[in-house]
Write a protein that holds these residues in place. Structure first.
Motif, PDB file in Angstrom:
ATOM      1  N   SER A 196      79.887  77.572  78.963  1.00 22.34           N
ATOM      2  CA  SER A 196      80.402  78.087  77.695  1.00 22.34           C
ATOM      3  C   SER A 196      80.588  79.603  77.769  1.00 22.34           C
ATOM      4  O   SER A 196      81.533  80.143  77.179  1.00 22.34           O
ATOM      5  CB  SER A 196      79.477  77.709  76.538  1.00 22.34           C
ATOM      6  N   SER A 197      79.727  80.300  78.508  1.00 25.43           N
ATOM      7  CA  SER A 197      79.891  81.750  78.677  1.00 25.43           C
ATOM      8  C   SER A 197      81.166  82.061  79.454  1.00 25.43           C
ATOM      9  O   SER A 197      81.937  82.959  79.077  1.00 25.43           O
ATOM     10  CB  SER A 197      78.681  82.343  79.402  1.00 25.43           C
ATOM     11  N   PHE A 198      81.387  81.333  80.553  1.00 22.36           N
ATOM     12  CA  PHE A 198      82.617  81.547  81.327  1.00 22.36           C
ATOM     13  C   PHE A 198      83.853  81.238  80.498  1.00 22.36           C
ATOM     14  O   PHE A 198      84.852  81.950  80.563  1.00 22.36           O
ATOM     15  CB  PHE A 198      82.611  80.697  82.596  1.00 22.36           C
ATOM     16  N   THR A 199      83.794  80.180  79.716  1.00 22.72           N
ATOM     17  CA  THR A 199      84.926  79.829  78.866  1.00 22.72           C
ATOM     18  C   THR A 199      85.211  80.943  77.867  1.00 22.72           C
ATOM     19  O   THR A 199      86.369  81.319  77.647  1.00 22.72           O
ATOM     20  CB  THR A 199      84.639  78.514  78.116  1.00 22.72           C
ATOM     21  N   TRP A 200      84.156  81.499  77.271  1.00 24.41           N
ATOM     22  CA  TRP A 200      84.345  82.583  76.307  1.00 24.41           C
ATOM     23  C   TRP A 200      84.941  83.809  76.985  1.00 24.41           C
ATOM     24  O   TRP A 200      85.839  84.447  76.453  1.00 24.41           O
ATOM     25  CB  TRP A 200      83.001  82.940  75.662  1.00 24.41           C
ATOM     26  N   ILE A 201      84.429  84.149  78.199  1.00 21.55           N
ATOM     27  CA  ILE A 201      84.937  85.325  78.912  1.00 21.55           C
ATOM     28  C   ILE A 201      86.413  85.141  79.259  1.00 21.55           C
ATOM     29  O   ILE A 201      87.223  86.053  79.081  1.00 21.55           O
ATOM     30  CB  ILE A 201      84.092  85.578  80.186  1.00 21.55           C
ATOM     31  N   ILE A 202      86.778  83.964  79.771  1.00 21.40           N
ATOM     32  CA  ILE A 202      88.184  83.710  80.132  1.00 21.40           C
ATOM     33  C   ILE A 202      89.071  83.783  78.900  1.00 21.40           C
ATOM     34  O   ILE A 202      90.149  84.389  78.923  1.00 21.40           O
ATOM     35  CB  ILE A 202      88.305  82.343  80.845  1.00 21.40           C
ATOM     36  N   THR A 203      88.625  83.190  77.801  1.00 17.00           N
ATOM     37  CA  THR A 203      89.409  83.246  76.555  1.00 17.00           C
ATOM     38  C   THR A 203      89.569  84.694  76.084  1.00 17.00           C
ATOM     39  O   THR A 203      90.649  85.106  75.659  1.00 17.00           O
ATOM     40  CB  THR A 203      88.721  82.408  75.460  1.00 17.00           C
ATOM     41  N   TYR A 204      88.503  85.476  76.186  1.00 20.81           N
ATOM     42  CA  TYR A 204      88.544  86.874  75.761  1.00 20.81           C
ATOM     43  C   TYR A 204      89.546  87.657  76.598  1.00 20.81           C
ATOM     44  O   TYR A 204      90.374  88.413  76.068  1.00 20.81           O
ATOM     45  CB  TYR A 204      87.147  87.488  75.877  1.00 20.81           C
ATOM     46  N   PHE A 205      89.512  87.468  77.943  1.00 18.77           N
ATOM     47  CA  PHE A 205      90.438  88.192  78.806  1.00 18.77           C
ATOM     48  C   PHE A 205      91.881  87.735  78.592  1.00 18.77           C
ATOM     49  O   PHE A 205      92.803  88.543  78.684  1.00 18.77           O
ATOM     50  CB  PHE A 205      90.042  88.059  80.274  1.00 18.77           C
ATOM     51  N   MET A 206      92.072  86.452  78.321  1.00 22.19           N
ATOM     52  CA  MET A 206      93.439  85.966  78.055  1.00 22.19           C
ATOM     53  C   MET A 206      93.992  86.609  76.777  1.00 22.19           C
ATOM     54  O   MET A 206      95.154  87.023  76.747  1.00 22.19           O
ATOM     55  CB  MET A 206      93.439  84.446  77.919  1.00 22.19           C
ATOM     56  N   LYS A 207      93.165  86.680  75.751  1.00 26.65           N
ATOM     57  CA  LYS A 207      93.621  87.319  74.507  1.00 26.65           C
ATOM     58  C   LYS A 207      93.885  88.802  74.737  1.00 26.65           C
ATOM     59  O   LYS A 207      94.855  89.357  74.222  1.00 26.65           O
ATOM     60  CB  LYS A 207      92.568  87.144  73.418  1.00 26.65           C
ATOM     61  N   MET A 208      93.005  89.439  75.513  1.00 24.45           N
ATOM     62  CA  MET A 208      93.171  90.861  75.775  1.00 24.45           C
ATOM     63  C   MET A 208      94.444  91.104  76.598  1.00 24.45           C
ATOM     64  O   MET A 208      95.189  92.046  76.349  1.00 24.45           O
ATOM     65  CB  MET A 208      91.948  91.404  76.519  1.00 24.45           C
ATOM     66  N   ARG A 209      94.698  90.215  77.569  1.00 27.15           N
ATOM     67  CA  ARG A 209      95.894  90.359  78.404  1.00 27.15           C
ATOM     68  C   ARG A 209      97.164  90.169  77.578  1.00 27.15           C
ATOM     69  O   ARG A 209      98.162  90.844  77.799  1.00 27.15           O
ATOM     70  CB  ARG A 209      95.842  89.342  79.535  1.00 27.15           C
ATOM     71  N   ALA A 210      97.111  89.251  76.616  1.00 23.69           N
ATOM     72  CA  ALA A 210      98.283  89.010  75.773  1.00 23.69           C
ATOM     73  C   ALA A 210      98.571  90.215  74.886  1.00 23.69           C
ATOM     74  O   ALA A 210      99.724  90.517  74.598  1.00 23.69           O
ATOM     75  CB  ALA A 210      98.054  87.772  74.923  1.00 23.69           C
ATOM     76  N   SER A 211      97.537  90.924  74.471  1.00 19.90           N
ATOM     77  CA  SER A 211      97.746  92.074  73.594  1.00 19.90           C
ATOM     78  C   SER A 211      97.862  93.379  74.376  1.00 19.90           C
ATOM     79  O   SER A 211      98.059  94.435  73.783  1.00 19.90           O
ATOM     80  CB  SER A 211      96.597  92.174  72.587  1.00 19.90           C
ATOM     81  N   LEU A 212      97.768  93.321  75.721  1.00 20.55           N
ATOM     82  CA  LEU A 212      97.790  94.524  76.548  1.00 20.55           C
ATOM     83  C   LEU A 212      99.118  95.282  76.483  1.00 20.55           C
ATOM     84  O   LEU A 212      99.097  96.509  76.349  1.00 20.55           O
ATOM     85  CB  LEU A 212      97.457  94.140  77.990  1.00 20.55           C
ATOM     86  N   PRO A 213     100.287  94.644  76.580  1.00 18.14           N
ATOM     87  CA  PRO A 213     101.537  95.415  76.518  1.00 18.14           C
ATOM     88  C   PRO A 213     101.655  96.212  75.210  1.00 18.14           C
ATOM     89  O   PRO A 213     102.083  97.366  75.230  1.00 18.14           O
ATOM     90  CB  PRO A 213     102.636  94.349  76.610  1.00 18.14           C
TER      91      PRO A 213
END
Length: 146
Positions: A95-112
């Motif tokens: 569940s920790s890895f899932t949360w981290i991956i979800t967090y980075f995916m959201k951050m990557r989507a908002s990065l541009p």
């Protein structure tokens, strides 16, 4: 008042009873509940007797085999606790890895959008700094030439 003290005992008891007898519903419920209560009370007695018999038989056996049973129970308890603990840690890690991956995916989507905003801020800050440097330079030049 003297007549009240000379009542028969049966009349005194009848004074506390209701005027009419029990209703049909009350009679049926008593007739139904009495056998059910008797059966349940008999079962409770039977279970108590069986429990006492079981304790009387098992305590000597437990005392006889306790050098084997106690370590076996402790080993099984520790093994089960170990499996459950490892499972909980595994679920927590997933569940920790899932949360981290979800967090980075959201951050990557908002990065541009964040890069564009950062570029604008840097450009605004550079323009403001250039304007300030020009003003300070102008003041210094005016002070030197005056």
């Amino acid at each position: 008042m003297a007549e009240h003290h000379h009542q028969r005992p049966a009349d005194a008891v009848k004074a506390y009873l209701p005027d009419n007898g029990p209703s049909t519903t009350q009679v049926v419920s008593i007739a139904t509940l009495f056998p059910v209560g008797s059966i349940l009370l008999s079962l409770a007695g039977l279970i108590l007797t069986c429990t006492l018999f079981g304790i009387a038989v098992s305590v000597p056996l437990f005392l006889l085999f306790s050098p084997i049973i106690v370590p076996a129970v402790m080993t099984l308890t520790l093994a089960v606790a170990g499996f459950l603990t490892s499972g909980v840690f595994g679920i927590t890690a997933l569940s920790s890895f899932t949360w981290i991956i979800t967090y980075f995916m959201k951050m990557r989507a908002s990065l541009p959008g964040q890069f564009e905003q950062a570029k604008r801020r840097v450009g605004d800050a550079a323009g403001h700094m250039g304007q300030t440097v020009r003003e300070v330079g102008q003041k210094a030049q005016d002070t030197v030439w005056s």
